[in-house]
Design a protein around this motif. Structure first.
Motif, short mmCIF file in Angstrom:
data_model
loop_
_atom_site.label_atom_id
_atom_site.label_comp_id
_atom_site.label_asym_id
_atom_site.label_seq_id
_atom_site.Cartn_x
_atom_site.Cartn_y
_atom_site.Cartn_z
N CYS A 95 0.98 -1.08 0.08
CA CYS A 95 0.00 -0.06 -0.08
C CYS A 95 0.95 1.24 0.09
O CYS A 95 0.21 2.26 0.14
N CYS A 96 2.42 1.06 0.08
CA CYS A 96 2.92 2.15 -0.26
C CYS A 96 3.12 3.08 1.22
O CYS A 96 3.16 4.23 1.16
N LEU A 97 2.88 2.47 2.34
CA LEU A 97 3.34 3.07 3.85
C LEU A 97 4.49 2.87 4.16
O LEU A 97 5.07 1.87 3.90
N THR A 98 5.01 3.64 4.95
CA THR A 98 6.44 3.71 5.54
C THR A 98 6.24 2.64 6.86
O THR A 98 5.42 2.80 7.45
N LEU A 99 7.37 1.67 6.58
CA LEU A 99 7.14 0.76 7.67
C LEU A 99 8.22 1.01 8.80
O LEU A 99 9.42 1.48 8.71
N VAL A 100 7.62 0.74 10.06
CA VAL A 100 8.40 0.89 11.31
C VAL A 100 8.15 -0.44 12.08
O VAL A 100 6.97 -0.45 12.55
N GLY A 101 9.01 -1.05 12.33
CA GLY A 101 8.80 -2.18 12.97
C GLY A 101 9.92 -2.82 14.13
O GLY A 101 10.99 -2.07 14.11
N THR A 102 9.98 -3.68 14.76
CA THR A 102 10.89 -4.26 15.55
C THR A 102 11.93 -5.32 14.85
O THR A 102 11.25 -5.83 13.93
N GLU A 103 13.17 -5.45 15.33
CA GLU A 103 13.96 -6.28 14.50
C GLU A 103 13.92 -7.73 15.20
O GLU A 103 14.92 -8.31 15.74
N VAL A 104 12.84 -8.23 14.74
CA VAL A 104 12.50 -9.89 15.65
C VAL A 104 12.07 -10.41 14.24
O VAL A 104 11.22 -9.85 13.40
N GLY A 105 12.12 -11.84 14.19
CA GLY A 105 11.78 -12.61 13.10
C GLY A 105 11.76 -12.03 11.81
O GLY A 105 12.60 -11.63 11.36
N GLY A 106 10.43 -12.54 11.11
CA GLY A 106 10.37 -12.06 9.75
C GLY A 106 10.26 -10.69 9.21
O GLY A 106 10.44 -10.08 8.22
N ILE A 107 9.89 -10.02 10.42
CA ILE A 107 9.82 -8.47 10.21
C ILE A 107 11.33 -7.71 9.70
O ILE A 107 11.37 -7.08 8.83
N ALA A 108 12.32 -8.42 10.45
CA ALA A 108 13.59 -7.96 9.98
C ALA A 108 14.11 -8.44 8.74
O ALA A 108 14.95 -7.78 8.21
N GLU A 109 13.61 -9.43 8.26
CA GLU A 109 13.68 -9.85 6.87
C GLU A 109 12.87 -8.88 5.72
O GLU A 109 13.68 -8.97 4.63
N GLN A 110 11.97 -8.59 6.20
CA GLN A 110 11.20 -7.53 5.03
C GLN A 110 11.71 -6.25 5.26
O GLN A 110 11.74 -5.63 3.97
N ILE A 111 12.22 -5.61 6.30
CA ILE A 111 12.65 -4.38 6.29
C ILE A 111 14.19 -4.09 6.32
O ILE A 111 14.72 -4.73 7.07
N GLU A 112 14.75 -3.52 5.27
CA GLU A 112 16.13 -3.11 5.27
C GLU A 112 16.19 -1.70 5.78
O GLU A 112 15.70 -0.67 5.17
N HIS A 113 16.86 -1.73 7.04
CA HIS A 113 16.80 -0.45 8.00
C HIS A 113 17.37 0.77 7.27
O HIS A 113 18.49 0.40 6.72
N GLY A 114 16.69 1.56 7.33
CA GLY A 114 17.00 2.95 6.68
C GLY A 114 17.05 2.92 5.02
O GLY A 114 17.29 3.99 4.38
N ALA A 115 16.54 2.03 4.48
CA ALA A 115 16.29 1.85 2.94
C ALA A 115 14.79 1.81 2.69
O ALA A 115 14.58 2.27 1.87
N GLY A 116 14.16 0.37 3.38
CA GLY A 116 13.05 0.17 3.08
C GLY A 116 12.16 0.23 4.09
O GLY A 116 10.99 -0.24 4.25
N GLY A 117 12.43 1.11 5.16
CA GLY A 117 11.75 1.13 6.59
C GLY A 117 12.61 1.50 7.79
O GLY A 117 13.86 1.50 7.38
N LEU A 118 12.21 1.20 8.98
CA LEU A 118 13.04 1.42 10.12
C LEU A 118 12.66 0.21 11.00
O LEU A 118 11.75 0.13 11.38
#
Length: 374
Positions: free
Chosen positions: A294-317
């Protein structure tokens, strides 16, 4: 090839497996593919009476636990419903819940059964305070993984991190394939909009494992610093009254909207700006992929599959779990800098389209299914 997708929850259940499986049918077209979906209705309770035995452990050692008793009775009910409702043979069964996989293999021992492990029930119970670390419930539920490995023909899971979690509980972790869930871009797509005040949204079941207490504390810090925002909480669950009380005590109730259960949040998710969910654990975190599409900015915790989806500082935080100050700082950075926010959202959207599309999942699944079809 005649395929059966064996779910536990009915297909209309929001999130997770139901974000993908019901939408596979239109991509597995006759005459080469025929696909049916199967699940147990919620009204089926205490129908099954069959004796339950596992090959790799004795479940009765844990039988004094009400959680274990309920699990075993649910297995009996699923067996009863399966034998009652499925009459036609299938070439392959793909199960998406441990009970579904075990019941299908017991009912159709000659049919290949592929099992996807989407999440960890025992970890959810631990994080939600329902069971104790090392207790009989945890030992029973983790023993189910080895039983599944013994019974089914192939095991899949949805992230590399969750494969690492499963590895101590099975004999052959190297044989488990990782196929992340896929999402239909026709359902999750951007909508151009311009909000004067940053709109934060989270979509989840309201349970302790999702870390919403951390989110409310972070939002209180944002307000203390004078930042304008609105927090939209979509979902329901047992701790909703506690969260509403907490929002009042923190002085952010006016900025927080509790929607309750919503069947199709994807219909209005694109109109928000930032998706945030500080989960304490996630096997994959389907809602992050949905929000990214949906092109929302992602902010999540560095746990499990979240950290595989988000490249910190490039595709979210990404922030550490249990850290309201770090979460507040991450949210502050994307609230105050719309250009940065849009750049992160765009990069996350491109990655989600590339790696989490339903077409990619279909391609991987077809390759797996064809191994079992002569």
């Amino acid at each position: 090839m005649k395929l059966l997708q064996a779910l536990f929850f009915p297909p209309e259940q929001p999130g997770g497996v139901s974000s993908m499986i019901p939408y596979l049918q239109e991509r597995f077209n006759p005459p080469h593919w025929e696909m049916d979906l199967f699940s147990i209705p919620k009204r089926i309770r205490s129908k099954g009476t069959e004796e339950i035995k596992f090959h790799t452990f004795d479940w009765t050692e844990f039988g004094d636990s009400p959680v274990v008793q309920k699990y075993i009775q649910t297995y009996r009910d699923y067996l009863w419903w399966t034998k009652l409702r499925i009459q036609r043979p299938y070439d392959l069964i793909h199960a998406h819940h441990p009970i579904a996989g075990l019941a299908m293999k017991q009912t159709f021992p000659e049919t290949p059964v592929i099992q996807t492990i989407h999440s960890s029930y025992e970890r959810e119970l631990l994080l939600n305070g329902a069971i104790q670390e090392g207790g009989p419930e945890q030992r029973f539920l983790t023993s189910i993984y080895r039983e599944l490995e013994h019974q089914t023909d192939e095991m899949l899971t949805v992230s590399r991190s969750f494969l690492e979690y499963l590895s101590p509980y099975v004999d052959r972790p190297g044989e488990i394939q990782v196929i992340p869930n896929g999402y239909d871009e026709k359902r999750f797509k951007p909508v151009p909009h311009d909000n004067e005040v940053a709109q934060l949204v989270t979509v989840c079941r309201l349970v302790p494992a999702k870390g919403l207490d951390i989110l409310l504390k972070a939002c209180a810090e944002l307000k203390r610093k004078g930042h304008s925002y609105v927090l939209h909480i979509i979902g329901d669950g047992p701790i909703r009254p506690d969260l509403e009380k907490m929002a009042q005590e923190l002085g952010i109730y006016e900025e927080t909207i509790f929607y309750g259960y919503t069947l199709h949040p994807e219909e209005f998710m694109p109109f928000f700006d930032i998706f945030v969910l500080p989960s304490r654990a996630e096997a994959f975190g389907s809602v992050f992929a949905e929000a990214a599409l949906c092109c929302l900015t992602l902010v999540g915790t560095e746990v499990g599959g979240i950290a595989e989806q988000i490249e910190h500082g490039a595709g979210g935080l990404l922030v550490p779990p249990e850290d309201p100050a770090a979460l507040a700082a991450a949210l502050e950075s994307v609230i105050l800098d719309p250009s940065y926010r849009y750049a992160l959202a765009r990069a996350g959207w491109e990655k989600a389209k590339r790696e989490y599309s339903i077409n990619r999942a279909v391609h991987e699944l077809k390759k797996t299914y064809l191994k079992y079809y002569p």
